[in-house]
Design a protein around this motif. Sequence first.
Motif, PDB file in Angstrom:
ATOM      1  N   LEU A  46       1.735  14.712  14.873  1.00 31.44           N
ATOM      2  CA  LEU A  46       2.736  14.279  13.825  1.00 31.44           C
ATOM      3  C   LEU A  46       2.402  14.179  12.396  1.00 31.44           C
ATOM      4  O   LEU A  46       3.462  14.995  12.057  1.00 31.44           O
ATOM      5  N   ALA A  47       1.114  14.091  11.990  1.00 33.67           N
ATOM      6  CA  ALA A  47       1.142  15.009  10.908  1.00 33.67           C
ATOM      7  C   ALA A  47      -0.445  14.701  10.075  1.00 33.67           C
ATOM      8  O   ALA A  47      -0.862  14.738  10.609  1.00 33.67           O
ATOM      9  N   MET A  48      -1.025  14.717   9.018  1.00 38.24           N
ATOM     10  CA  MET A  48      -2.036  15.426   8.274  1.00 38.24           C
ATOM     11  C   MET A  48      -2.005  14.196   7.377  1.00 38.24           C
ATOM     12  O   MET A  48      -1.248  14.226   6.744  1.00 38.24           O
ATOM     13  N   VAL A  49      -3.110  13.242   6.681  1.00 37.12           N
ATOM     14  CA  VAL A  49      -2.842  11.830   5.770  1.00 37.12           C
ATOM     15  C   VAL A  49      -4.303  12.522   4.950  1.00 37.12           C
ATOM     16  O   VAL A  49      -5.419  12.786   5.832  1.00 37.12           O
ATOM     17  N   TYR A  50      -4.637  12.232   3.937  1.00 35.55           N
ATOM     18  CA  TYR A  50      -5.610  12.618   2.723  1.00 35.55           C
ATOM     19  C   TYR A  50      -6.005  10.798   2.044  1.00 35.55           C
ATOM     20  O   TYR A  50      -4.674  11.529   0.834  1.00 35.55           O
ATOM     21  N   ALA A  51      -6.659  10.911   1.543  1.00 39.43           N
ATOM     22  CA  ALA A  51      -6.939   9.692   0.868  1.00 39.43           C
ATOM     23  C   ALA A  51      -8.109   9.639   0.165  1.00 39.43           C
ATOM     24  O   ALA A  51      -8.924   8.850   0.375  1.00 39.43           O
ATOM     25  N   PRO A  52      -8.271  10.114  -0.658  1.00 39.64           N
ATOM     26  CA  PRO A  52      -9.000   9.793  -2.156  1.00 39.64           C
ATOM     27  C   PRO A  52     -10.227   8.177  -2.323  1.00 39.64           C
ATOM     28  O   PRO A  52      -9.016   7.324  -2.062  1.00 39.64           O
ATOM     29  N   GLU A  53     -11.418   8.207  -2.608  1.00 37.64           N
ATOM     30  CA  GLU A  53     -12.062   7.561  -2.278  1.00 37.64           C
ATOM     31  C   GLU A  53     -11.762   6.725  -3.782  1.00 37.64           C
ATOM     32  O   GLU A  53     -11.635   7.757  -4.779  1.00 37.64           O
ATOM     33  N   PRO A  54     -12.234   5.246  -4.197  1.00 40.07           N
ATOM     34  CA  PRO A  54     -12.569   4.453  -3.462  1.00 40.07           C
ATOM     35  C   PRO A  54     -10.577   3.828  -2.824  1.00 40.07           C
ATOM     36  O   PRO A  54      -9.611   3.924  -3.660  1.00 40.07           O
ATOM     37  N   LEU A  55     -10.821   3.301  -1.995  1.00 37.16           N
ATOM     38  CA  LEU A  55      -9.673   2.746  -0.995  1.00 37.16           C
ATOM     39  C   LEU A  55      -9.650   2.106  -2.076  1.00 37.16           C
ATOM     40  O   LEU A  55      -7.381   0.565  -2.279  1.00 37.16           O
ATOM     41  N   ASP A  56      -9.736   0.809  -2.560  1.00 36.44           N
ATOM     42  CA  ASP A  56     -10.047   0.082  -3.394  1.00 36.44           C
ATOM     43  C   ASP A  56      -9.711   0.065  -5.098  1.00 36.44           C
ATOM     44  O   ASP A  56      -9.394  -1.549  -5.086  1.00 36.44           O
ATOM     45  N   GLY A  57      -9.252   0.962  -5.240  1.00 32.54           N
ATOM     46  CA  GLY A  57      -9.075   1.458  -6.267  1.00 32.54           C
ATOM     47  C   GLY A  57      -7.896   1.298  -7.249  1.00 32.54           C
ATOM     48  O   GLY A  57      -7.423   0.869  -6.248  1.00 32.54           O
ATOM     49  N   PRO A  58      -7.252   1.811  -8.362  1.00 37.46           N
ATOM     50  CA  PRO A  58      -6.142   2.297  -8.729  1.00 37.46           C
ATOM     51  C   PRO A  58      -4.841   2.350  -7.325  1.00 37.46           C
ATOM     52  O   PRO A  58      -5.033   3.635  -6.684  1.00 37.46           O
ATOM     53  N   PRO A  59      -3.899   2.095  -7.255  1.00 39.01           N
ATOM     54  CA  PRO A  59      -2.967   2.326  -6.510  1.00 39.01           C
ATOM     55  C   PRO A  59      -3.135   4.020  -6.429  1.00 39.01           C
ATOM     56  O   PRO A  59      -2.625   4.306  -7.959  1.00 39.01           O
ATOM     57  N   TYR A  60      -2.236   4.715  -5.813  1.00 39.52           N
ATOM     58  CA  TYR A  60      -2.416   6.173  -5.212  1.00 39.52           C
ATOM     59  C   TYR A  60      -0.740   5.925  -5.630  1.00 39.52           C
ATOM     60  O   TYR A  60       0.136   5.816  -5.945  1.00 39.52           O
ATOM     61  N   THR A  61      -0.425   7.065  -5.966  1.00 44.68           N
ATOM     62  CA  THR A  61      -0.144   8.263  -6.071  1.00 44.68           C
ATOM     63  C   THR A  61       0.729   9.527  -4.824  1.00 44.68           C
ATOM     64  O   THR A  61      -0.172   9.575  -4.686  1.00 44.68           O
ATOM     65  N   LEU A  62       1.477   8.077  -4.086  1.00 42.51           N
ATOM     66  CA  LEU A  62       1.723   8.963  -2.459  1.00 42.51           C
ATOM     67  C   LEU A  62       2.404  10.590  -2.999  1.00 42.51           C
ATOM     68  O   LEU A  62       3.484  10.351  -2.940  1.00 42.51           O
ATOM     69  N   VAL A  63       1.776  11.263  -2.444  1.00 38.55           N
ATOM     70  CA  VAL A  63       3.059  13.090  -1.861  1.00 38.55           C
ATOM     71  C   VAL A  63       3.535  12.598  -0.402  1.00 38.55           C
ATOM     72  O   VAL A  63       2.407  13.140   0.256  1.00 38.55           O
ATOM     73  N   LEU A  64       3.588  13.554  -0.258  1.00 39.69           N
ATOM     74  CA  LEU A  64       4.728  13.632   0.958  1.00 39.69           C
ATOM     75  C   LEU A  64       5.092  14.840   0.948  1.00 39.69           C
ATOM     76  O   LEU A  64       5.601  15.272   0.186  1.00 39.69           O
ATOM     77  N   LEU A  65       4.316  15.634   1.577  1.00 38.37           N
ATOM     78  CA  LEU A  65       4.389  17.464   1.517  1.00 38.37           C
ATOM     79  C   LEU A  65       4.423  18.510   3.069  1.00 38.37           C
ATOM     80  O   LEU A  65       3.924  17.797   3.209  1.00 38.37           O
ATOM     81  N   LEU A  66       5.574  19.055   2.867  1.00 39.16           N
ATOM     82  CA  LEU A  66       6.560  20.016   3.843  1.00 39.16           C
ATOM     83  C   LEU A  66       6.182  21.287   3.925  1.00 39.16           C
ATOM     84  O   LEU A  66       6.264  22.081   2.945  1.00 39.16           O
ATOM     85  N   HIS A  67       5.532  21.365   5.114  1.00 38.07           N
ATOM     86  CA  HIS A  67       5.365  23.060   4.824  1.00 38.07           C
ATOM     87  C   HIS A  67       6.365  23.592   5.160  1.00 38.07           C
ATOM     88  O   HIS A  67       7.494  23.596   5.450  1.00 38.07           O
ATOM     89  N   GLY A  68       5.996  24.995   4.891  1.00 39.44           N
ATOM     90  CA  GLY A  68       7.272  26.621   5.396  1.00 39.44           C
ATOM     91  C   GLY A  68       7.092  26.224   6.902  1.00 39.44           C
ATOM     92  O   GLY A  68       6.714  26.231   7.408  1.00 39.44           O
ATOM     93  N   ALA A  69       8.644  27.309   7.093  1.00 38.02           N
ATOM     94  CA  ALA A  69       9.212  27.875   8.309  1.00 38.02           C
ATOM     95  C   ALA A  69       7.831  28.036   8.876  1.00 38.02           C
ATOM     96  O   ALA A  69       7.385  29.122   8.581  1.00 38.02           O
ATOM     97  N   GLY A  70       7.849  27.547  10.166  1.00 39.03           N
ATOM     98  CA  GLY A  70       6.890  28.184  11.329  1.00 39.03           C
ATOM     99  C   GLY A  70       6.099  27.510  10.957  1.00 39.03           C
ATOM    100  O   GLY A  70       4.159  28.024  11.568  1.00 39.03           O
ATOM    101  N   GLY A  71       4.984  26.481  10.139  1.00 41.41           N
ATOM    102  CA  GLY A  71       3.374  25.812   9.344  1.00 41.41           C
ATOM    103  C   GLY A  71       3.465  25.070   9.794  1.00 41.41           C
ATOM    104  O   GLY A  71       3.942  24.945  11.127  1.00 41.41           O
TER     105      GLY A  71
END
Length: 232
Positions: A46-71
């Motif tokens: 369904l997806a791949m997710v990557y979250a930098p350490e630490p989880l209790d640090g400042p809030p993240y900028t979430l970036v939804l990343l979409l692959h190219g055709a056939g990717g």
Amino acid sequence: MVEPAPPHRQPEENPRHGRLTARPAAPTALAAAGLAPLTDAHGAPLAMVYAPEPLDGPPYTLVLLLHGAGGSARQGLDLLLPIADAHRLLLVAPQAASSSWDLIVEGFGVDVRRIDGLLATAFAGYPVARVAFGGFSDGASYALTLGLTNGDLVDAVVAFSPGFAAPLVTHGRPRVYVSHGVDDPVLPVDVCSRRLVPRLRALGHDVTYDEFAGPHEVPSDVRARAAAWLAR
């Protein structure tokens, strides 16, 4: 290439128009840091997710990343994975249900619903301050289209070598970063970004346009400039 759409939400707007319902909120339970694949009940990606350490640090900028055709979802993730830690980017990279995204194949549908569910899951598991969409090639076109459609959620859109943007409705005016190689044989710059960027600016978007000497690709220096732009 980008036509104006009604500025106010209409009662009939729904996933068929590319509208997303997920919104950032206080996490209900922190998810894990690091790299993780997401699969459905049958083990299909369904997806791949990557979250930098630490989880209790400042809030993240979430970036939804979409692959190219056939990717693949991993190829989408790799667009910004090398600089995710430095800029505290929570990366969510879906896998298209078909060879490319639903809008390009047959119109908004399964991929919009999948993305909405993935965003809801990410918001429930991670603290998120801002949301951006990004992608390469067909994924860039889809990121632009969804970003313009959901500018009440999306702060910024990063489009690496896009072909078009085709929102059915628009909300807000997210800022936009577009890169394109002048020697691109797949989506030629003259008929794609050089037409698309002026139209976006005419519609009131703050657009940063980055042409480079090269083909259909995302060079490392372009990726670095896009990340610095996102961090503004």
